[in-house]
Design an enzyme around this catalytic site. Structure first.
Site, PDB file in Angstrom:
ATOM      1  N   TYR A  28       5.750  19.214  15.635  1.00 30.86           N
ATOM      2  CA  TYR A  28       5.646  18.042  14.767  1.00 30.86           C
ATOM      3  C   TYR A  28       4.952  18.354  13.441  1.00 30.86           C
ATOM      4  CZ  TYR A  28       3.494  14.059  12.612  1.00 30.86           C
ATOM      5  OH  TYR A  28       3.068  13.172  11.660  1.00 30.86           O
ATOM      6  N   CYS A  33      -3.892   3.109   4.053  1.00 28.55           N
ATOM      7  CA  CYS A  33      -4.591   2.339   3.016  1.00 28.55           C
ATOM      8  C   CYS A  33      -3.805   2.291   1.704  1.00 28.55           C
ATOM      9  CB  CYS A  33      -5.984   2.914   2.774  1.00 28.55           C
ATOM     10  SG  CYS A  33      -7.099   2.670   4.165  1.00 28.55           S
ATOM     11  N   LYS A  56      -1.802   4.792  -0.002  1.00 29.30           N
ATOM     12  CA  LYS A  56      -1.771   5.905  -0.963  1.00 29.30           C
ATOM     13  C   LYS A  56      -0.378   6.097  -1.565  1.00 29.30           C
ATOM     14  CE  LYS A  56      -3.326  10.195   0.245  1.00 29.30           C
ATOM     15  NZ  LYS A  56      -2.953   9.909   1.595  1.00 29.30           N
ATOM     16  N   PHE A 105      -0.298  -4.187  -3.841  1.00 31.54           N
ATOM     17  CA  PHE A 105       0.978  -3.594  -4.280  1.00 31.54           C
ATOM     18  C   PHE A 105       1.037  -3.515  -5.815  1.00 31.54           C
ATOM     19  CE2 PHE A 105       1.800  -5.441  -0.028  1.00 31.54           C
ATOM     20  CZ  PHE A 105       1.997  -4.246   0.637  1.00 31.54           C
ATOM     21  N   GLY A 106       2.097  -4.032  -6.442  1.00 36.75           N
ATOM     22  CA  GLY A 106       2.249  -3.925  -7.900  1.00 36.75           C
ATOM     23  C   GLY A 106       1.126  -4.583  -8.686  1.00 36.75           C
ATOM     24  N   GLU A 107       0.463  -5.581  -8.065  1.00 37.98           N
ATOM     25  CA  GLU A 107      -0.637  -6.268  -8.763  1.00 37.98           C
ATOM     26  C   GLU A 107      -1.859  -5.358  -8.929  1.00 37.98           C
ATOM     27  OE1 GLU A 107       0.220  -8.766 -10.184  1.00 37.98           O
ATOM     28  OE2 GLU A 107       1.557 -10.001  -8.962  1.00 37.98           O
TER      29      GLU A 107
END
EC number: 4.1.1.32
Length: 607
Positions: A221, A274, A276, A515-517
């Site tokens: 893996y 978180c 990234k 997110f985008g904010e």
């Protein structure tokens, strides 16, 4: 026992690097493969190996119309993630591994590995995989060679690193390389049938920091088997960085261009889960701002001749978690995955494509789950494994920055640290100096339990997001960061910020849309770097004033905004009380400067 001379392909080394050739011969004699192949990284080699893997049942070719040149793999259900309890740092002295790593005496470990690797590749092909971490020819880059008996690893290394003939050429006849040995631990006796995903219930992922060696046994893996990734790029590289005065970090690298056309590069360290990759592929909601991706996971940083800190992304691909990645959360990642991708442990659709939880709002009516079973929306288990992965070339990302392969690296203006904190930690805090920034990095944590109103939940510390990846004593790692800052031109050091996208109300509602904010927070940071954004001094550091954080068009409650931009003194007194227990883990090796930072915080809170 077969001698090296009797193993086909061994003598066909396409290199005059004597140390490399001798090492490959030594490993071949130990592991006893059926043949040896020196990998060149070519398309023809990739096509040949994917065909072989399809024949073996390891890979399934996806529908070429939907997902060109892409493949699906399902691992053994016992081999689905990094195995932290089987990961060892075998430094000469136990105290150099420190309290956060598993240690075994290197001599004892070598005896153990010798026994495990003896004949471990019998009946299989041994592949020699030369690779470069970072852009070819960069002074920040470094070379490695992985020996593996897994063709799945070979094709994945071709995506994740600069692999093959160009790396071997770079190595020359006497260049430095990190030797990395990987075996599935599944020898094939003559005439025995193979399984689609060979592995062993016994697993060891071992690192020898002084000799810069990696030995991995029993797992096929990702992070356990693609040894350029966490094993080299973080665990071994962090030791190299300590010894040579640079930084090897678990950080994304983001290029930001303001409406005025000014460019800043930002590095950010967050523990897993978180956000990234989401930040690395950010689509700003603020008009006029542009975000581009340099890297999504690892940054190697050295000071340039001009005194600034320059970073490269040592990887050439993205090895991302699929579940939770969708049009809503990360549209750029979805666009990146159009083709040339290997998906592992996701679900398959009836028309030869892939699916996972979070890809679409509604699940298809029927799927084949990652264990090969029929799945419908009524099924009780997820269709994809929670740690299902995609392996894709970084160059396919629509927001990839043109500088992502620049051998000079990119100059870092700001470094962000953050965890998943429901309480206490404000939206963004600027450290007044490097030392305070290192203090912030050293106390990063995520809350693992819900908190009661006005209290803090149970914390899982992950300093600098490096807890599973630091190749030496973490207290010495903190000291290294402090030393790097002391030696540098203070005016040219990146500024450090402590961010938290995950604050919640007492009722459990996220206060910040994320997110985008998050581009709004980055805009304030850029404003601070350029000297035109206001901030207010608090006992923790500098926070944005209400007017300085751009909130136009943002649907957010005034009280929520207040909570995000406030240091709650009573809650922070509780927070400060929790730090000594964390620091005491490191004993007397913890730098005195960090204890001093803690005492200063307590006194400012009491002030």
């Amino acid at each position: 026992m077969t001698t090296a001379a009797q193993i086909p392909g061994l003598e066909a080394a396409p290199t005059k690097h004597a140390r490399l050739v001798a090492w490959v011969r030594e490993i071949a004699e130990l592991t006893q493969p059926e043949r040896v192949e020196w990998c060149d990284g070519s398309e023809a080699e990739f096509d040949r190996l994917t065909s072989l893997l399809i024949e073996k049942g390891t890979l399934v070719r996806l529908n070429d119309e939907k997902r060109p040149n892409s493949f699906y793999a399902a691992s053994d259900p016992s081999d689905v993630a990094r195995v932290e309890d089987r990961t060892y740092i075998c430094s000469e002295k136990a105290e150099d591994a420190g309290p956060t790593n598993n240690w075994m005496d290197p001599a004892e470990m070598r005896v153990k590995l010798q026994g495990l690797f003896e004949g471990s590749m019998r009946g299989r092909t041994m592949y020699v995989v030369p690779f470069c971490m970072g852009p070819l020819g960069s002074h920040i880059s470094a070379l490695g060679v992985e020996i593996t008996d897994s063709p799945y690893v070979v094709i994945s290394m071709r995506t994740m690193t600069r692999m093959g003939a160009p790396a071997l050429e770079q190595l020359g006849e006497d260049g430095f390389f990190v030797p990395a040995v990987h075996s599935l631990g599944a020898p094939l006796e003559s005439g025995a049938a193979d399984v689609p995903w060979p592995c062993n219930t016994t697993k060891y992922i071992t690192h020898f920091p002084e000799t810069r060696e990696i030995w991995s046994y029993g797992s096929g893996y990702g992070g356990n088997a693609l040894l350029g990734k966490k094993c080299y790029a973080l665990r071994i590289a962090s030791v190299m960085a300590r010894d040579e005065g640079w930084l090897a970090e678990h950080m994304l690298i983001l290029k930001l261009t303001s409406p005025a056309g000014k460019v800043h590069y930002i590095a950010a360290a967050f523990p897993s889960a978180c956000g990234k990759t989401n930040l690395a592929m950010l689509i700003p909601t603020l008009p006029g701002w542009k975000a581009e991706t340099v890297g999504d996971d690892i940054a190697w940083m050295r000071f340039g001749e001009d005194g600034r800190l320059y970073a490269v992304n040592p990887e050439a691909g993205f090895f991302g978690v699929a579940p939770g990645t969708g049009e809503q959360t990360n549209p750029n990642a979805i666009k990146t995955l159009w083709g040339n991708t290997v998906f592992t442990n996701v679900a398959r659709t009836d028309d030869g494509d892939v699916w996972w939880e979070g890809l679409t709002k509604q699940a298809p009516g029927h799927l084949t789950d990652w264990k090969g079973r029929d799945w419908t929306p009524e099924s009780t288990e997820p269709a994809a494994h929670p740690n299902a992965r995609f392996t894709v070339p970084a160059g396919q990302c629509p927001t990839i920055a043109s500088e992502w392969q620049d051998p000079k690296g990119v100059p870092i203006s700001a470094i962000l640290f953050g965890g998943r904190r429901a309480t206490a930690v404000p939206l963004v805090t600027e450290a007044p100096d490097w030392r305070r920034g290192v203090f912030f990095g050293s106390i990063v944590a995520s809350e693992t339990t819900a908190a009661q109103a006005g209290a803090i939940g149970k914390l899982r510390r992950d300093p600098f997001a490096m807890l599973p990846f630091c190749g030496y004593n973490m207290a010495d790692y903190f000291a290294h960061w402090l030393e790097v800052g002391q030696k540098a031109d203070q005016a040219k050091l990146p500024r450090i910020y402590y961010v938290n996208w995950f604050r919640k109300s007492p009722e459990g509602k996220f206060l910040w849309p994320g997110f985008g904010e998050n581009s709004r927070v980055l805009a304030w940071i850029v404003g601070r770097l350029e000297g035109h954004a206001d901030g207010v001094e608090t006992p923790l550091g500098v926070l944005p004033t209400r007017d300085a954080l751009p909130t136009d068009g943002l649907q957010i409650d005034e009280a929520d905004l207040d909570a995000l931009l406030t240091v709650d003194i009573d809650v922070w007194k509780q927070e400060a009380e929790l730090i000594p227990e964390h620091y005491q883990t490191f004993g007397d090796r913890l730098p005195a400067a960090l204890w001093a930072e803690h005492e200063a915080l307590v006194s400012r809170l009491d002030g």
